[in-house]
Design a protein around this motif. Structure first.
Motif, PDB file in Angstrom:
ATOM      1  N   GLN A 194       0.833  -1.210   0.000  1.00 13.02           N
ATOM      2  CA  GLN A 194       0.000   0.000   0.000  1.00 13.02           C
ATOM      3  C   GLN A 194       0.866   1.257   0.000  1.00 13.02           C
ATOM      4  N   ILE A 195       1.989   1.205   0.692  1.00 12.57           N
ATOM      5  CA  ILE A 195       2.911   2.345   0.682  1.00 12.57           C
ATOM      6  C   ILE A 195       3.441   2.584  -0.728  1.00 12.57           C
ATOM      7  N   PHE A 224      -4.141   2.986   1.491  1.00 15.62           N
ATOM      8  CA  PHE A 224      -3.026   3.313   2.388  1.00 15.62           C
ATOM      9  C   PHE A 224      -3.538   3.575   3.804  1.00 15.62           C
ATOM     10  N   CYS A 256       0.743   3.904  -3.097  1.00 13.72           N
ATOM     11  CA  CYS A 256       0.439   5.308  -2.814  1.00 13.72           C
ATOM     12  C   CYS A 256       1.510   6.216  -3.391  1.00 13.72           C
TER      13      CYS A 256
END
Length: 543
Positions: free
Chosen positions: A270-271, A313, A274
């Motif tokens: 997710q990091i 995120f 993003c």
């Protein structure tokens, strides 16, 4: 100490030169993102408390005659704040006097903690007002914070400079440029050209601590927004930094390494997603410039750059894993009395829900927001409320539709969807919403609604638990987004008073350019349970 991160595995395990480059890029991207977030976490350490010996001891062990140990709790001493305001000075809050504003702030501080005590004095300290000066001197002897607002007279300046030397925290706004600010016992400069932030200029390098700079920046930006919430927030930040922790500002004391460890362990994909998404990356960069508990700044970033990547995120880092280890609670105060009767009859749940449904059916919306109290959530242009009953038995929904002027100047429409459940008594409801990956829970109260449905006042308390943010607010609504008639002024003032809100706290919503709002409700939804609104008899047919 160095932080080593393993790159995430790629779908194809072949070790080609291209894959190696992609791995390095992925590692560097995550590392860059974590550095950005680590900067945000380090920037949030405002816990510049006095040495332990100077702080109140809240527990004690006593020996009884039988020799047994008994643990007792002692109440922490109150935080004492003194405000001195220019006599008759006018604030930017709809021309309310600064004395009115600060007296109301004193009341609102009590909603956070009964131990916060603030007294307010006008600066009429000349010889003909000896008793005022004596009373002020007495309060200053035990003051933790002095707030000086709009004090410009030379005799007042001289008096303050002479009588406040022992006060550890002094903050001055819109006042004589010769007044000095002080934080934690250290003077914060002498060149004040305008805002409190300007006063940091001239401070010696030894005193320019990073924490002080962050406190000054946060307080200055909040004060310059000139809202009652932000004025209170300024004082809470000072209390939290230099006197004792303020629980609702827990987010200012994030745990740094443990947070990063949680994110790396649980949210690597997710990091990366993003960071690779332009809007999500801009959101992180924007949030990095905000104080973690500055809800106005934070929500403007989120509303400007919201995306599915940002939602994922936030869902992972905050909602699922609570990497910031936060736990905000819905505020208990102010206690707002719900509406008990409507059109001469006791208000029942069905009728209360019908009040929310409002004008939907006659128009394409239930209500339009005229004005709101919360500076983070109630100021957006063109706010439409949609309340309706869902397909499932007993289900009830709320969908606000509103415009946002993004930080890049673009006007965009936004929409949220709340699940609504009945409270313990009619006219009270529990709302919940997933907003960009974070769940907010709110408690709403129908405070008052006119019999002809020409206006209503709804109050809410809320919290985004894992984001560490709690809040209150109220919205004044009408069928067309215009203020109620002057004949309703007394009743409206009474309704606002029940919420602890002054008329000058409300922000008027810009309802001028509301072209093509994305309205509409799901097919199969239902509206009123009884006949509540007849547009033909209320004079609203032209809306």
């Amino acid at each position: 100490m160095s932080l080593s991160l393993e790159p995430l595995p790629l779908p194809n395990p072949k070790a080609s030169a291209v894959q190696a480059q992609l791995k390095r890029r992925r590692f560097n991207s995550i590392h860059t993102c974590l550095l950005l977030l680590n900067h945000r976490l380090r920037a949030s350490h405002f816990s510049v408390y006095p040495p332990l010996g100077s702080r109140a001891i809240v527990t004690a062990v006593l020996k009884t005659e039988e020799g047994k140990s008994v643990v007792t709790e002692k109440t922490e001493p109150p935080v004492r704040i003194v405000a001195v305001v220019g006599e008759g000075s006018i604030s930017p809050l709809k021309c309310a006097t600064w004395e009115e504003v600060m007296l109301h702030t004193a009341k609102r501080l009590k909603w956070v903690d009964e131990g916060y005590e603030m007294v307010v004095f006008p600066d009429n300290l000349h010889q003909s007002n000896v008793q005022t000066a004596v009373n002020l001197q007495k309060e200053l002897l035990c003051a933790d914070i002095l707030v000086v607002v709009a004090v410009t007279k030379q005799d007042s300046l001289n008096w303050i400079q002479t009588n406040t030397k022992t006060i550890p925290n002094i903050i001055c706004f819109e006042s004589n440029s010769d007044l000095l600010n002080k934080l934690g016992g250290l003077y914060v400069g002498s060149e004040i050209k305008g805002s409190f932030f300007d006063s940091i200029v001239g401070i010696s390098q030894l005193k320019k601590t990073y924490e002080t700079m962050e406190v000054v920046r946060t307080v200055s930006e909040a004060w310059d927004r000139h809202s009652s919430d932000d004025i209170r927030f300024c004082l809470l930040v000072i209390i939290n930094a230099y006197i004792r922790p303020v629980p609702i500002l827990k987010n200012l004391r994030a745990k740094g390494f443990s947070t990063l460890n949680c994110m790396v362990k649980n949210c690597g994909p997710q990091i990366l997603d993003c960071l690779m998404d332009p809007n999500c990356r801009k959101a992180l960069q924007c949030l990095n410039k905000c104080s973690p508990v500055d809800q106005v700044c934070n929500y403007r970033c989120i509303a400007s750059y919201e995306s599915t990547k940002l939602e994922a995120f936030s869902m992972c880092v905050l909602q699922k894993n609570n990497c910031l280890d936060l736990d905000a609670k819905i505020p208990e105060k102010p206690h707002v009395q719900p509406m008990l009767k409507f059109r001469g009859e006791d208000l029942r749940y069905e009728a209360a829900e019908d009040i929310f449904v409002g004008w939907l059916g006659s128009f394409d919306w239930s209500w339009r927001v005229v004005a709101g109290q919360n500076p983070a959530y109630d100021q957006f242009p063109c706010q439409y409320q949609l309340f309706y009953r869902g397909k499932a038995k007993g289900s009830f929904w709320y969908e606000p539709v509103f415009q946002v002027k993004t930080l890049e100047g673009e006007m965009v429409w936004r929409r949220r969807k709340y699940r609504v459940k009945r409270g313990k008594v009619p006219a009270t409801f529990f709302f919940s919403v997933l907003d960009n990956g974070v769940v907010s829970n709110e408690f709403w109260t129908i405070v008052d609604v006119s019999e002809d449905f020409s206006w209503g006042l709804f109050h809410y308390h809320g919290a985004a638990r894992v984001a560490g943010q709690s809040y209150t607010g109220a919205v004044l609504v009408s069928p067309d987004g215009a203020y109620p008639k002057q004949t309703e002024g007394s009743r409206l003032s009474s309704a606002l008073e029940k919420c602890g809100i002054k008329g000058w706290e409300l922000y008027t919503v810009d309802n001028c350019s509301c072209q093509d709002p994305p309205l509409g409700i799901p097919e199969g939804s239902s509206l009123h349970s009884m006949h509540m609104v007849d547009v033909k008899h209320q004079g609203w047919a032209s809306v």
